[in-house]
Design an enzyme around this catalytic site. Sequence first.
Site, PDB file in Angstrom:
ATOM      1  N   CYS A 141       0.968  -1.110   0.076  1.00  0.00           N
ATOM      2  CA  CYS A 141      -0.091   0.096   0.057  1.00  0.00           C
ATOM      3  C   CYS A 141       1.057   1.137  -0.046  1.00  0.00           C
ATOM      4  O   CYS A 141       2.096   1.103   0.098  1.00  0.00           O
ATOM      5  CB  CYS A 141      -0.922   0.069   1.200  1.00  0.00           C
ATOM      6  SG  CYS A 141      -0.115   0.342   2.776  1.00  0.00           S
ATOM      7  N   CYS A 152       3.571   1.472   2.654  1.00  0.00           N
ATOM      8  CA  CYS A 152       4.899   1.040   2.194  1.00  0.00           C
ATOM      9  C   CYS A 152       5.971   1.693   1.625  1.00  0.00           C
ATOM     10  O   CYS A 152       7.057   1.815   1.758  1.00  0.00           O
ATOM     11  CB  CYS A 152       4.642  -0.185   1.513  1.00  0.00           C
ATOM     12  SG  CYS A 152       3.741  -1.512   2.370  1.00  0.00           S
ATOM     13  N   ASP A 179       8.795  28.529 -32.356  1.00  0.00           N
ATOM     14  CA  ASP A 179      10.086  28.768 -33.170  1.00  0.00           C
ATOM     15  C   ASP A 179       9.335  28.573 -34.586  1.00  0.00           C
ATOM     16  O   ASP A 179       8.536  27.796 -34.973  1.00  0.00           O
ATOM     17  CB  ASP A 179      11.213  27.917 -32.971  1.00  0.00           C
ATOM     18  CG  ASP A 179      12.160  28.009 -34.014  1.00  0.00           C
ATOM     19  OD1 ASP A 179      12.616  29.414 -33.890  1.00  0.00           O
ATOM     20  OD2 ASP A 179      12.790  27.282 -34.658  1.00  0.00           O
ATOM     21  N   ASP A 199      13.542  23.578 -32.362  1.00  0.00           N
ATOM     22  CA  ASP A 199      13.916  22.309 -32.719  1.00  0.00           C
ATOM     23  C   ASP A 199      15.425  22.484 -33.116  1.00  0.00           C
ATOM     24  O   ASP A 199      16.134  21.470 -33.433  1.00  0.00           O
ATOM     25  CB  ASP A 199      13.357  21.804 -34.239  1.00  0.00           C
ATOM     26  CG  ASP A 199      13.969  22.623 -35.405  1.00  0.00           C
ATOM     27  OD1 ASP A 199      14.063  23.842 -35.100  1.00  0.00           O
ATOM     28  OD2 ASP A 199      14.029  22.109 -36.547  1.00  0.00           O
ATOM     29  N   ASP A 232      17.626  27.128 -30.029  1.00  0.00           N
ATOM     30  CA  ASP A 232      16.510  27.078 -29.314  1.00  0.00           C
ATOM     31  C   ASP A 232      16.603  26.538 -27.939  1.00  0.00           C
ATOM     32  O   ASP A 232      15.929  26.760 -27.052  1.00  0.00           O
ATOM     33  CB  ASP A 232      15.368  26.283 -30.001  1.00  0.00           C
ATOM     34  CG  ASP A 232      14.814  26.757 -31.353  1.00  0.00           C
ATOM     35  OD1 ASP A 232      14.895  27.773 -31.329  1.00  0.00           O
ATOM     36  OD2 ASP A 232      14.527  26.059 -32.155  1.00  0.00           O
TER      37      ASP A 232
END
Length: 747
Positions: A27, A30, A440, A641, A645
Amino acid sequence: MEVYRPGKDLTTMTMENTTLRISGMTCAACSSRIEKGLNRIDGVANAAVNLTMETARVEYDGSVTDPAAMVDRIEALGYRAEPYTETAPPGKSAELKRLRMRFCIAAILSLPLLAAMAGHFPFLSFLTLPEWLMNPWFQLALATPVQFWIGGPFYVGAYKALRNRSANMDVLVAMGTSAAYFYSLYETAASLGNGAHRLELYYETSALLISFLLLGKLLETLAKGRTSQAIGALMGLQAKHATVIRDGLELKLALEDVAAGDLVLVKPGEKIPVDGTVVRGSSYVDESMLTGESVPVSKEAEDRVIGATMNGKGALTIRAVGVGRNSVLAQIVRVVEEAQGSKAPIQRIADVISGIFVPIVIGLAVAVFLLWYFAFSPGVFTDALRTAIAVLVIACPCALGLATPTSIMAGSGRAAELGILFKGGEHLERAHGLDVIVLDKTGTVTEGKPRLTDLELEPGFESEQLVGWIMAAESSSEHPLAEAIVAGLRDRGHAPSDGLQRFAAVPGFGIEAHVDGREIIIGTGRFLSQRGVVLSEARMQRLAELEESAKTVMLAAVDGSIAASLAVADTIKPTSHAAVTALKALGLEVMMVTGDNQATAHAVARQAGIDHVLAEVLPEGKAQEIKKLQAQGKKVAMVGDGINDAPALATADIGIAMGTGTDIAMEAADITLMRGDLNSLADAMDLSRRTMANIKQNLFWALAYNAIGIPIAAAGLLAPWVAGAAMALSSVSVVLSALRLQRYRPR
């Protein structure tokens, strides 16, 4: 976050990460106890335990501690641990087999006890039950193996928890079932010599309770297996063997035996087993599993290929570059595993509640027992005992502990199937609170490479001959625009003339060449004017129209006369406009940032449906623009990308990299869109919101379940075995609720 300890030189720390596989947790109490134990180890900066995945991710100082010390600490707490390896079986087949066996045995032994219990109900008095079924010694014989053999793990878990001065679900179950069993055993022993069979016994309470808990655990394990099926699906994509060429011989090797630098033969129709570079051959490769693009991609010498993609009808010989942990697929699997194993900030709510819940429940059960024994039903021990057991059982916080991690697993797993990689649960959570998406331009909104869009020829020139001259002249230029012009004309079925006699490039303006004895000048309007070429008013107007459409226009002159105009543009991706519309529908503000000039930027923005544009922004200025938006109190995501950036991606609240971009951009980002498609961005935002809504629903119902169930049990209106069934089903319902996320369909 690093934990500072006095006397420790942080500059000498060597931070490392490890993942441990943990077994024995039952549970949330634990997982909370293990997490606290790991965080107390000197040198551990941060530990996060995932109850659903049964793993612990630990960030630690390698100069101070190591995974072996962490395993020792976990085992000292009463659980089993081992280093997590990629070759370890991801499924739970062994555990499922054990659970099925234990449940079947428990059910066979408990069903007669259920029948005996039915005989005590007045409305079932018409049932004729055999006398031996009501015999207390027969019931004892059935209940004892269920209590101590089938239910043995509950006792072991309870002992380990109490030995470490804590409490968990095992403590509640062991206390409740033991109380029912030993009271019944006392009554059975007291019946010796009097022949009484119809005693008020509770063997069925303990046996049925254990049986229902096992059923709940079995269903829960089956459901949790489905939440991690995304990883299994990803692992299933890779080939199992590879044909390696060594010393001129073709050897069929297991994938793990292939080394970087090996020559691998990929026959027609086979999966490409490793990442590599084509050395010989040509073919078309289906990369849809990675890019989502259904059209196969042409591959020739020097081209890169990715493992798990499907080769077409040609044979390829590739040199292995990325194998094992270094392959693209392995990195994707690793990101998904880390996301599913990480802890979202909202999980802290459940952790705090679970950490104090079990002791409170035990105290509440004792209080309920005393109230019933001395006030509600004075002197009636059985009523007080039954009510206290029901409170102990129904209040277990299992559902609360499962509410968040199961949703994170299901949400991030479904995202991975759609080509969206969240690097952690915290990013999946933060994405739902964004206000602004900054895109971008180049490679994100647009294709990222120029294409020939317009070819207009002047009257009086034979088209095929003129185009051949232009191609011959431009073929000698290394400028990207020249490459785009030649590629575009070749795609339209034209071929270059082979009569090139002289070529000269004028950087920043254009080119001059002699082809088939004709003087060819190609360049800007200003360049042609300098060379004495006269531009008509109509041509100048047409030039302005094309440039307003975000196109770069090159003019071609033959022997001093205008012959053609060619327009080149970095066209927007086909999905960009639809994606921007979807983002706006989600209530997000969409902006575009670019280093291009104002005219080009606004033209692209219009085509994509973007209202706010930041143009002529230098690479280092993108991060500053992000900070300005954040200073206004907005939560900002940056999508890009390229290498330029990376600073903005790291500065934003959420950095999102296009998977078709550079590795540096993806490293700096929190989310990667593997397919390079902005539609995936809208899906990521939508899926984040749905996941958070699912988590909140799960937490609400888990708390509501206890808030409703405990008073009903305390009022004596709930039989203990019914409470056990309800508690087990509450955990199953939370997991099934999370599994709804796996049915998510892209927008």
